[in-house]
Enzyme design. Structure first.
Site, PDB file in Angstrom:
ATOM      1  N   ARG A  99      68.909 -23.848  10.189  1.00  0.00           N
ATOM      2  CA  ARG A  99      69.732 -22.681  10.521  1.00  0.00           C
ATOM      3  C   ARG A  99      69.581 -21.562   9.489  1.00  0.00           C
ATOM      4  O   ARG A  99      69.486 -20.387   9.830  1.00  0.00           O
ATOM      5  CB  ARG A  99      71.196 -23.113  10.624  1.00  0.00           C
ATOM      6  CG  ARG A  99      72.117 -22.057  11.185  1.00  0.00           C
ATOM      7  CD  ARG A  99      73.538 -22.576  11.333  1.00  0.00           C
ATOM      8  NE  ARG A  99      74.319 -21.648  12.128  1.00  0.00           N
ATOM      9  CZ  ARG A  99      74.460 -21.724  13.446  1.00  0.00           C
ATOM     10  NH1 ARG A  99      73.876 -22.709  14.100  1.00  0.00           N
ATOM     11  NH2 ARG A  99      75.172 -20.833  14.100  1.00  0.00           N
ATOM     12  N   TYR A 138      66.017 -34.630  14.407  1.00  0.00           N
ATOM     13  CA  TYR A 138      64.766 -33.905  14.620  1.00  0.00           C
ATOM     14  C   TYR A 138      64.311 -33.263  13.315  1.00  0.00           C
ATOM     15  O   TYR A 138      65.116 -33.017  12.409  1.00  0.00           O
ATOM     16  CB  TYR A 138      64.902 -32.847  15.720  1.00  0.00           C
ATOM     17  CG  TYR A 138      66.060 -31.887  15.582  1.00  0.00           C
ATOM     18  CD1 TYR A 138      65.974 -30.747  14.775  1.00  0.00           C
ATOM     19  CD2 TYR A 138      67.246 -32.103  16.277  1.00  0.00           C
ATOM     20  CE1 TYR A 138      67.024 -29.862  14.670  1.00  0.00           C
ATOM     21  CE2 TYR A 138      68.303 -31.219  16.175  1.00  0.00           C
ATOM     22  CZ  TYR A 138      68.192 -30.100  15.371  1.00  0.00           C
ATOM     23  OH  TYR A 138      69.246 -29.218  15.261  1.00  0.00           O
TER      24      TYR A 138
END
Length: 405
Positions: A106, A215
């Site tokens: 992010r 992931y």
């Protein structure tokens, strides 16, 4: 005269709106209440619908420097470890939808948007600038800031998050409500993990009243892990960075299969997020009114079970600018409507709202539905597992979503 866009909020949605508007030729003033731009450490999945937009903003090279490109999405039983279904990513999804499927930290996405904005120019980035209120007139909108400062512009984008003050003044419809789901988030260096726990793919582990998603991010060097369980936390629900308790999570997931249990034990520390949302959008009025457009979580906070929270904010920004461009907003205009009848700012923002609210509502509703499916037990869970094995990729693929807007 250059059009001026005011933006409240400097997260991914706010920066996306600022970049899209600046690229279209507007003067942009962004106001962020924090003293510096920053993002919490968590991963984001970027479907082809989102990657196409970011490529269109000239961010392809910047993305390639930081993303991971998983080769497939695998669904497994959290209890037995068996594979339930697979969706091919990598070259296959890029061929199908015209752009790849990426996973990204992010903070990396936030940083590359900020860097692009700073290179673009024409954007005033105001830190430590708390928005108090706004006031609309027939000709402009005024943003009241702390310390008696006022900023004026042609329109205001409320991108100030799930607990948006802009939304509260515009709609007065309360705050997001807790779902009873807790998200434990962690990032782990893959180099520090045993070989059998490292991964180049997206894996979703499904079990009764829980699921775990993992992931790669940061060019594949780190593994993002999110564990969702049922429960409540005490304290201010608007702040997600509660201190996560690794021992508590290990206890909750002690009955899972060995590969998943080993992964949970390998994570040294977690951040805890109590998930709060609103019901799916019910009308265009929740997306824009007058000279105010809501964007991202301010308009449609959603569960992360479709991996599209950031994606819908980026789509909002792209569609907002598309509607403004089509209405001649960015042309040199002395007054609203100069580009033609019905092209005043309120009309253009209404077109944006009409274009966005139903898609956002569909994503919100699908994410809620996924939570029920992911966390199913007994008979419903058995039916889910059988359906995934029989229908395979056809059940996991989502053309309506990945084709984009």
């Amino acid at each position: 005269m250059m059009r001026k866009v005011l933006i409240a909020g400097g997260g991914i949605g706010g920066l996306s709106a600022a970049l899209a508007c600046a690229r279209a030729g507007a003067e942009v003033a962004l106001f962020e209440r924090s003293a510096e731009f920053s993002e919490f450490g968590a991963g984001i999945q970027l479907g082809p619908n989102v990657v196409k937009i970011l490529y269109g903003w000239g961010l392809q090279q910047a993305l390639h420097a930081v993303v991971a490109c998983p080769d497939r999405l695998q669904v497994r039983s959290a209890m037995t470890g068996s594979e339930l279904g697979v969706l091919r990513l990598g070259e296959e999804i890029a061929r199908r939808y015209g752009a790849p499927y990426y996973t990204i930290h992010r903070a990396d996405l936030h940083a590359l948007l900020l860097a692009a904005l700073q290179q673009q120019g024409g954007v005033a980035l105001n830190l430590a600038s708390s928005v108090v209120s706004f006031e609309q007139t027939d000709t402009d909108i005024a943003l009241q800031l702390a310390h008696d400062e006022v900023a004026r512009g042609d329109l205001l984008v409320g991108a100030d998050g799930g607990w948006s003050g802009i939304r509260q003044q515009l709609l007065a419809d309360g705050t997001p409500q807790p779902t009873g789901h807790l998200a434990y988030r962690a990032l782990v260096s893959q180099a520090r993990l045993p070989e059998h726990l490292r991964s180049t793919q997206v894996t979703a582990w499904l079990g009764p009243k829980m699921h775990v998603v993992q992931y790669p991010v940061c060019r594949g060097e780190w593994l993002n892990v999110v564990a969702i369980v049922h429960g409540q936390v005490q304290g201010d629900m608007s702040h997600w960075d509660h201190s996560g308790n690794a021992t508590e999570l290990q206890k909750r997931l002690s009955a899972t299969c060995k590969p998943l249990h080993d992964l949970i034990l390998a994570v040294p520390a977690w951040r805890l997020w109590a998930l709060s949302i609103r019901p799916p959008m019910r009308s265009a009025q929740e997306q824009a009114q007058g000279r105010v457009a809501l964007l991202g979580d301010a308009a449609h906070p959603m569960l992360p079970y479709l991996a599209q929270g950031a994606g819908m904010a980026i789509e909002d920004a792209a569609v907002l600018v598309r509607m403004l461009e089509r209405g001649g907003f960015f042309a040199d205009a002395a007054a609203d409507g100069a580009a033609g009848p019905g092209n005043g700012v309120p009309s253009l923002l209404q077109r944006y709202a009409v274009q966005r609210w139903q898609r956002n509502a569909r994503v919100q509703a699908r994410a809620i539905r996924n939570g029920t499916i992911f966390h199913a037990g007994a008979l419903l869970g058995l039916g889910r597992n059988v359906a995934m094995k029989v229908l395979g990729e056809g059940l996991l693929d989502m053309p309506w979503l990945y084709r984009g807007v």
